[in-house]
Design an enzyme around this catalytic site. Structure first.
Site, PDB file in Angstrom:
ATOM      1  N   TYR A  11      54.221 -18.171  98.838  1.00  0.00           N
ATOM      2  CA  TYR A  11      54.081 -17.431 100.107  1.00  0.00           C
ATOM      3  C   TYR A  11      52.878 -17.936 100.914  1.00  0.00           C
ATOM      4  CZ  TYR A  11      52.898 -13.229 102.926  1.00  0.00           C
ATOM      5  OH  TYR A  11      52.564 -12.348 103.921  1.00  0.00           O
ATOM      6  N   ASP A  31      53.785 -28.050  92.858  1.00  0.00           N
ATOM      7  CA  ASP A  31      54.253 -26.699  92.530  1.00  0.00           C
ATOM      8  C   ASP A  31      55.288 -26.796  91.416  1.00  0.00           C
ATOM      9  OD1 ASP A  31      55.592 -24.020  92.708  1.00  0.00           O
ATOM     10  OD2 ASP A  31      54.317 -23.808  94.476  1.00  0.00           O
ATOM     11  N   ASP A  53      53.442 -29.104  86.971  1.00  0.00           N
ATOM     12  CA  ASP A  53      52.490 -28.053  86.600  1.00  0.00           C
ATOM     13  C   ASP A  53      51.057 -28.521  86.856  1.00  0.00           C
ATOM     14  OD1 ASP A  53      52.830 -25.496  84.457  1.00  0.00           O
ATOM     15  OD2 ASP A  53      50.827 -26.346  84.673  1.00  0.00           O
ATOM     16  N   SER A 120      40.355 -13.435  95.293  1.00  0.00           N
ATOM     17  CA  SER A 120      40.961 -12.180  95.733  1.00  0.00           C
ATOM     18  C   SER A 120      39.920 -11.084  95.889  1.00  0.00           C
ATOM     19  CB  SER A 120      42.000 -11.758  94.692  1.00  0.00           C
ATOM     20  OG  SER A 120      42.389 -10.429  94.916  1.00  0.00           O
ATOM     21  N   TYR A 144      44.768  -9.652  85.939  1.00  0.00           N
ATOM     22  CA  TYR A 144      44.958 -10.571  87.064  1.00  0.00           C
ATOM     23  C   TYR A 144      43.640 -10.790  87.809  1.00  0.00           C
ATOM     24  CZ  TYR A 144      45.776 -12.014  91.855  1.00  0.00           C
ATOM     25  OH  TYR A 144      45.667 -12.664  93.072  1.00  0.00           O
ATOM     26  N   LYS A 148      40.884 -14.207  88.377  1.00  0.00           N
ATOM     27  CA  LYS A 148      40.302 -14.720  89.633  1.00  0.00           C
ATOM     28  C   LYS A 148      38.776 -14.766  89.513  1.00  0.00           C
ATOM     29  CE  LYS A 148      43.898 -15.728  91.435  1.00  0.00           C
ATOM     30  NZ  LYS A 148      44.205 -17.004  92.053  1.00  0.00           N
ATOM     31  N   TYR A 171      40.627 -13.530  99.507  1.00  0.00           N
ATOM     32  CA  TYR A 171      41.618 -12.983 100.438  1.00  0.00           C
ATOM     33  C   TYR A 171      41.657 -11.471 100.306  1.00  0.00           C
ATOM     34  CZ  TYR A 171      43.864 -17.609  99.588  1.00  0.00           C
ATOM     35  OH  TYR A 171      44.156 -18.923  99.402  1.00  0.00           O
ATOM     36  N   ASN A 173      44.278  -8.522 102.183  1.00  0.00           N
ATOM     37  CA  ASN A 173      45.689  -8.184 101.949  1.00  0.00           C
ATOM     38  C   ASN A 173      46.595  -8.903 102.934  1.00  0.00           C
ATOM     39  OD1 ASN A 173      43.821  -5.586 101.440  1.00  0.00           O
ATOM     40  ND2 ASN A 173      45.385  -5.758  99.874  1.00  0.00           N
ATOM     41  N   ARG A 297      48.427   6.075  91.116  1.00  0.00           N
ATOM     42  CA  ARG A 297      48.859   5.613  89.794  1.00  0.00           C
ATOM     43  C   ARG A 297      47.628   5.144  89.016  1.00  0.00           C
ATOM     44  NH1 ARG A 297      52.232   1.308  92.937  1.00  0.00           N
ATOM     45  NH2 ARG A 297      50.138   1.317  93.782  1.00  0.00           N
ATOM     46  N   ASP A 300      44.992   2.428  90.259  1.00  0.00           N
ATOM     47  CA  ASP A 300      44.866   2.342  91.720  1.00  0.00           C
ATOM     48  C   ASP A 300      43.406   2.515  92.119  1.00  0.00           C
ATOM     49  OD1 ASP A 300      47.521   1.938  92.239  1.00  0.00           O
ATOM     50  OD2 ASP A 300      47.951   3.995  92.868  1.00  0.00           O
TER      51      ASP A 300
HETATM   52  N1  LIG Z   1      49.534 -12.493  98.014  1.00  0.00           N
HETATM   53  C1  LIG Z   1      48.388 -11.815  97.955  1.00  0.00           C
HETATM   54  O1  LIG Z   1      48.321 -10.653  98.345  1.00  0.00           O
HETATM   55  C2  LIG Z   1      47.142 -12.479  97.434  1.00  0.00           C
HETATM   56  C3  LIG Z   1      45.915 -11.827  97.603  1.00  0.00           C
HETATM   57  C4  LIG Z   1      44.763 -12.435  97.116  1.00  0.00           C
HETATM   58  C5  LIG Z   1      44.843 -13.672  96.486  1.00  0.00           C
HETATM   59  N2  LIG Z   1      46.044 -14.273  96.325  1.00  0.00           N
HETATM   60  C6  LIG Z   1      46.093 -15.575  95.652  1.00  0.00           C
HETATM   61  O2  LIG Z   1      46.717 -16.505  96.524  1.00  0.00           O
HETATM   62  C7  LIG Z   1      47.429 -17.473  95.760  1.00  0.00           C
HETATM   63  C8  LIG Z   1      48.839 -17.604  96.300  1.00  0.00           C
HETATM   64  O3  LIG Z   1      49.495 -16.340  96.199  1.00  0.00           O
HETATM   65  P1  LIG Z   1      50.957 -16.104  96.772  1.00  0.00           P
HETATM   66  O4  LIG Z   1      51.036 -14.712  97.241  1.00  0.00           O
HETATM   67  O5  LIG Z   1      51.330 -17.213  97.682  1.00  0.00           O
HETATM   68  O6  LIG Z   1      51.814 -16.196  95.427  1.00  0.00           O
HETATM   69  P2  LIG Z   1      53.174 -16.993  95.149  1.00  0.00           P
HETATM   70  O7  LIG Z   1      53.645 -16.558  93.784  1.00  0.00           O
HETATM   71  O8  LIG Z   1      54.114 -16.877  96.286  1.00  0.00           O
HETATM   72  O9  LIG Z   1      52.678 -18.501  95.067  1.00  0.00           O
HETATM   73  C9  LIG Z   1      52.133 -19.082  93.910  1.00  0.00           C
HETATM   74  C10 LIG Z   1      52.760 -20.460  93.774  1.00  0.00           C
HETATM   75  O10 LIG Z   1      52.158 -21.124  92.651  1.00  0.00           O
HETATM   76  C11 LIG Z   1      53.183 -21.765  91.897  1.00  0.00           C
HETATM   77  N3  LIG Z   1      52.666 -21.890  90.528  1.00  0.00           N
HETATM   78  C12 LIG Z   1      52.324 -20.877  89.701  1.00  0.00           C
HETATM   79  N4  LIG Z   1      51.844 -21.391  88.536  1.00  0.00           N
HETATM   80  C13 LIG Z   1      51.881 -22.744  88.666  1.00  0.00           C
HETATM   81  C14 LIG Z   1      51.506 -23.826  87.817  1.00  0.00           C
HETATM   82  N5  LIG Z   1      51.011 -23.605  86.598  1.00  0.00           N
HETATM   83  N6  LIG Z   1      51.654 -25.089  88.270  1.00  0.00           N
HETATM   84  C15 LIG Z   1      52.158 -25.324  89.510  1.00  0.00           C
HETATM   85  N7  LIG Z   1      52.542 -24.347  90.355  1.00  0.00           N
HETATM   86  C16 LIG Z   1      52.407 -23.070  89.921  1.00  0.00           C
HETATM   87  C17 LIG Z   1      54.397 -20.866  92.048  1.00  0.00           C
HETATM   88  O11 LIG Z   1      55.624 -21.526  91.803  1.00  0.00           O
HETATM   89  C18 LIG Z   1      54.263 -20.417  93.500  1.00  0.00           C
HETATM   90  O12 LIG Z   1      54.916 -21.301  94.386  1.00  0.00           O
HETATM   91  C19 LIG Z   1      47.345 -17.025  94.308  1.00  0.00           C
HETATM   92  O13 LIG Z   1      46.322 -17.772  93.675  1.00  0.00           O
HETATM   93  C20 LIG Z   1      46.957 -15.577  94.406  1.00  0.00           C
HETATM   94  O14 LIG Z   1      46.234 -15.145  93.281  1.00  0.00           O
HETATM   95  C21 LIG Z   1      47.200 -13.708  96.793  1.00  0.00           C
END
Ligand SMILES: NC(=O)c1ccc[n+]([C@@H]2O[C@H](COP(=O)([O-])OP(=O)(O)OC[C@H]3O[C@@H](n4cnc5c(N)ncnc54)[C@H](O)[C@@H]3O)[C@@H](O)[C@H]2O)c1
Length: 343
Positions: A11, A31, A53, A120, A144, A148, A171, A173, A297, A300
């Protein structure tokens, strides 16, 4: 500039890639597609996709052999589901910590690299008034969040010892989708508030539950800092540009870190309660949305919002889009997603 984005089919990573391309840069994506979408990365003009990976040292080295001009890596790859991390901590420490250490180790071996790490706001503890700066107390409350927190520590130590410069972006939200509707959320049963609200409005899930209405916030519901995903993506472009231009690290800027490591909050700087988000949603969405209230919950928290003055000062970045624009993008993306991902 050519940037390696791990998790670039996810995402946030895929939207960061679009922001890089729009600014005239190119991207390499690594990815494993464990959760991400092949269509977000493969065959996209300006993107070279490697399916693999982050802990596979061979593929990481090959990427740098094939693309020796890359000096900045944006490391988004991770598993991200908080309740799953509580049920399967071994999986989360392996995937998010052990594998990231492998990646950081290869980058240190290669030398001369810059690493932007997806951290995060979930690592912050409770702060009176809910506004947190980069030096506010930390208290990660799930496995989780602890992955981080740990990787921030690892990155800081690696930057002190090796030829590596690190930037942890905390980040808040992220919500919404790419305004051009090329990327967005793809999880069918999302855990994020806005995606759940949309699912309730579209009749995909039952009613939307405001969980926790007794917090010491202005209306009792939890408070968050909802940042438009496009603003978040733009912050990464600014960060990568600032790192490559030099200057981001050769100063001591308030917090006690090494000269080669910085932490920066990325949010809007405004707290929005869940009830306010629901009200904002109703202004954008013309139909009905079933909403109910429930007790908080276990696990939370009341929440937090960001002090973003450091991002503004060091990155020359400020958020430009509103919560209403993010809600609209999320709704529009749900239509566009059917054409791109088929659901
Ligand atoms: N979405 C949120 O609200 C949020 C908030 C704070 C931080 N983050 C951080 O942002 C980052 C991205 O989050 P997102 O929401 O896009 O999640 P997401 O799950 O959509 O994206 C993570 C991507 O990493 C890939 N991936 C996971 N493990 C892997 C590995 N070992 N090797 C290669 N690829 C791998 C997955 O296939 C996926 O495409 C993460 O590190 C997450 O912790 C997200």
């Amino acid at each position: 500039m050519k940037v390696l984005v791990t998790g670039g089919a996810g995402y946030i990573g895929s939207t960061v890639v679009r922001a890089l391309l729009d600014q005239g840069h190119s991207a390499v994506v690594l990815d494993s597609l464990v959760t991400g979408q092949r269509k977000f990365a493969e065959g996209v003009a300006g993107v070279k996709f490697y399916h693999g990976d982050i802990a596979d040292r061979g593929i990481v080295k090959k990427i740098f052999l094939d693309n020796p001009e890359i000096s900045t890596v944006i490391h988004c790859a991770a598993l991200i589901i908080v309740p799953e991390s509580a049920d399967h901590p071994a999986k989360y420490y392996r995937e998010n910590v052990a594998k990231s250490v492998e990646l950081f180790d290869v980058l240190s071996e290669l030398g001369g690299k810059n690493l932007v790490f997806s951290s995060s706001a979930s690592i912050y503890g409770n702060v009176e008034g809910f506004k947190v700066t980069e030096t506010s107390p930390l208290n990660p409350s799930s496995p989780y969040a602890r992955t981080k927190f740990m990787m921030e520590m690892v990155l800081q130590d690696f930057c002190a010892a090796y030829d590596l410069r690190g930037l942890a972006l905390r980040y808040f939200n992220p919500i919404g989708a790419d305004p051009q509707l090329r990327t967005g959320g793809y999880v069918k049963n999302p855990s994020h508030v806005l995606a759940k609200l949309v699912n309730a409005a579209l009749g995909i899930e039952g009613e939307f539950k405001v969980t926790g209405v007794d917090w010491p916030t202005r209306d009792g519901s939890g408070i968050r800092d909802y940042i438009h995903i496009w603003d978040l993506a733009r912050a990464h472009v600014k960060a990568a540009e600032a790192i490559e231009a030099g200057g981001l690290f050769d100063r001591r800027d308030g917090d006690v870190t090494s000269l080669r490591y910085q932490v920066i909050n990325v949010g809007t700087g405004n707290g929005v309660t869940v009830r306010e988000l629901v009200d904002g949603f109703k202004q954008v969405w013309s139909g009905e949305v079933p909403v109910s209230e429930a007790p908080a919950r276990p696990g939370d928290v009341a929440g937090a919002f960001a002090d973003i003055s450091k991002a503004q000062r060091l990155l020359g970045w400020s958020p430009e889009l509103t919560t209403a624009e993010a809600i609209k993008a999320e709704l529009d993306w749900r239509e566009a997603r059917k054409g791109i991902l088929g659901y």
